[in-house]
Scaffold this motif. Structure first.
Motif, PDB file in Angstrom:
ATOM      1  N   ALA A 123      46.915  13.111 -34.776  1.00  0.00           N
ATOM      2  CA  ALA A 123      48.043  12.242 -35.108  1.00  0.00           C
ATOM      3  C   ALA A 123      49.190  12.460 -34.133  1.00  0.00           C
ATOM      4  CB  ALA A 123      48.513  12.518 -36.535  1.00  0.00           C
ATOM      5  N   VAL A 124      49.654  11.376 -33.541  1.00  0.00           N
ATOM      6  CA  VAL A 124      50.820  11.400 -32.659  1.00  0.00           C
ATOM      7  C   VAL A 124      51.990  10.803 -33.426  1.00  0.00           C
ATOM      8  CG1 VAL A 124      51.829  10.522 -30.526  1.00  0.00           C
ATOM      9  CG2 VAL A 124      49.418  11.225 -30.581  1.00  0.00           C
TER      10      VAL A 124
ATOM     11  N   THR B 121      55.124  14.359 -30.820  1.00  0.00           N
ATOM     12  CA  THR B 121      54.578  15.435 -31.646  1.00  0.00           C
ATOM     13  C   THR B 121      53.093  15.176 -31.845  1.00  0.00           C
ATOM     14  OG1 THR B 121      56.683  15.764 -32.795  1.00  0.00           O
ATOM     15  CG2 THR B 121      54.707  16.588 -33.885  1.00  0.00           C
ATOM     16  N   LEU B 122      52.277  16.188 -31.594  1.00  0.00           N
ATOM     17  CA  LEU B 122      50.831  16.088 -31.765  1.00  0.00           C
ATOM     18  C   LEU B 122      50.408  17.083 -32.837  1.00  0.00           C
ATOM     19  CD1 LEU B 122      48.020  15.055 -30.912  1.00  0.00           C
ATOM     20  CD2 LEU B 122      48.004  16.870 -29.173  1.00  0.00           C
TER      21      LEU B 122
ATOM     22  N   THR C 298      60.159   3.847 -28.987  1.00  0.00           N
ATOM     23  CA  THR C 298      59.565   4.849 -29.856  1.00  0.00           C
ATOM     24  C   THR C 298      58.102   4.498 -30.098  1.00  0.00           C
ATOM     25  OG1 THR C 298      60.224   3.638 -31.846  1.00  0.00           O
ATOM     26  CG2 THR C 298      61.762   5.295 -31.012  1.00  0.00           C
ATOM     27  N   PHE C 299      57.305   5.497 -30.548  1.00  0.00           N
ATOM     28  CA  PHE C 299      55.892   5.229 -30.814  1.00  0.00           C
ATOM     29  C   PHE C 299      55.320   6.256 -31.778  1.00  0.00           C
ATOM     30  CE2 PHE C 299      56.208   7.910 -27.047  1.00  0.00           C
ATOM     31  CZ  PHE C 299      55.260   8.910 -27.257  1.00  0.00           C
ATOM     32  N   ALA C 300      54.256   5.868 -32.429  1.00  0.00           N
ATOM     33  CA  ALA C 300      53.480   6.751 -33.299  1.00  0.00           C
ATOM     34  C   ALA C 300      52.122   6.089 -33.505  1.00  0.00           C
ATOM     35  CB  ALA C 300      54.178   6.964 -34.635  1.00  0.00           C
TER      36      ALA C 300
END
Length: 275
Positions: free
Chosen positions: A265-266, A130-131, A244-246
């Motif tokens: 923001a990712v 999600t961006l 997973t990542f953010a």
């Protein structure tokens, strides 16, 4: 007649002695070794059609079951490189990009770990993120590298067209940073942070969906990391990765078209791929 026989016996005595010392036995065949394995077919990717074991200047072909991808062959004891040939759904054949080293001992069967047929640096599977509140799914993988010492993943949401909303995501987990060794397989890794050599994430935005016009966002060089990647599965030999990542990013570079936001923001990043 008696004299002739005695002379023959005297001449034969050394031969008999030599034969006795040497054993006069025939050569005993050296037991062979067996190599077995499987590279299972994938309908949309291809199937295994050939295997050879190369060693000592000789190549030994295997018997291959095209339907299941199982193979077997007998070789003299030694160390070999297994070379694979695969066929695409179209029927075109090619050498598989990975080889497997195997040592086979006499009288034994060895079953080495064989890469998945997808282990060709071409990503396949799921990559989502999600961006700035909008969700994307990778329709194409640009690069997927993972040789056991590092892991890079780069995906694109859409192919370029006048109606596309093209976004890219790029994750880089290097072997080491300025602070020392980093990559160790399954685990959690910081993105961004101090130093010019770090693990990082990137978000590439194409504001006009033109491949030469882009905004490049990157997890910044800062006092502290701005995100993480968690690898929950990683197998370089078989080409498997999941996690997973953010991370938060700042605008780094790109064509000066429009007005890029200073940050992006990712969130909600996840992947489960073969490569």
């Amino acid at each position: 007649m008696l004299v002739t026989l005695l002379r023959w016996a005297k001449r034969s005595t050394p031969l008999l002695l030599v034969c006795g010392l040497a054993g006069c036995s025939r050569d005993v065949p050296v037991p062979m070794a067996s190599i077995t394995g499987q590279m299972a077919p994938v309908a949309t990717v291809g199937r295994l059609v050939g295997v050879v074991a190369a060693g000592g200047g000789t190549e030994y072909p295997a018997t291959v079951d095209f339907a299941t991808g199982t193979f077997s062959l007998a070789v003299p004891p030694g160390t070999y490189q297994l070379k694979f040939t695969t066929a695409a759904p179209s029927g075109a054949t090619q050498l598989f990009p990975q080889q497997v080293a195997v040592t086979a001992a006499a009288g034994t069967t060895v079953t080495p770990a064989v890469p998945l047929i997808t282990h060709d640096r071409i990503g396949r599977g799921t990559l989502r993120w999600t961006l700035n509140g909008k969700s994307y799914t990778a329709r194409a993988f640009i690069k997927v590298y993972g040789e056991g010492k590092y892991f890079n993943l780069w995906g694109r949401s859409e192919e370029f067209s006048s109606t596309a909303d093209v976004k890219e995501i790029f994750l880089v987990l290097p072997e080491q940073t300025e602070q020392g060794p980093l990559f160790a397989g399954v685990g959690t890794y910081p993105l961004g942070g101090p130093g010019r050599v770090t693990a990082f994430g990137e978000s590439i935005v194409y504001p006009t969906n033109d491949p030469v016009i882009f905004w490049h966002y990157r997890s910044p060089y800062a006092a502290a990391p701005t995100g993480t990647v968690q690898l929950t599965r990683y197998d370089a030999e078989r080409g498997l990765a999941a996690g997973t990542f953010a991370f938060n990013t700042t605008w780094a570079t790109g064509a000066l078209v429009g007005t890029p936001a200073p940050t992006a923001a990712v969130t909600n990043g996840e992947f489960d791929i073969t490569f």
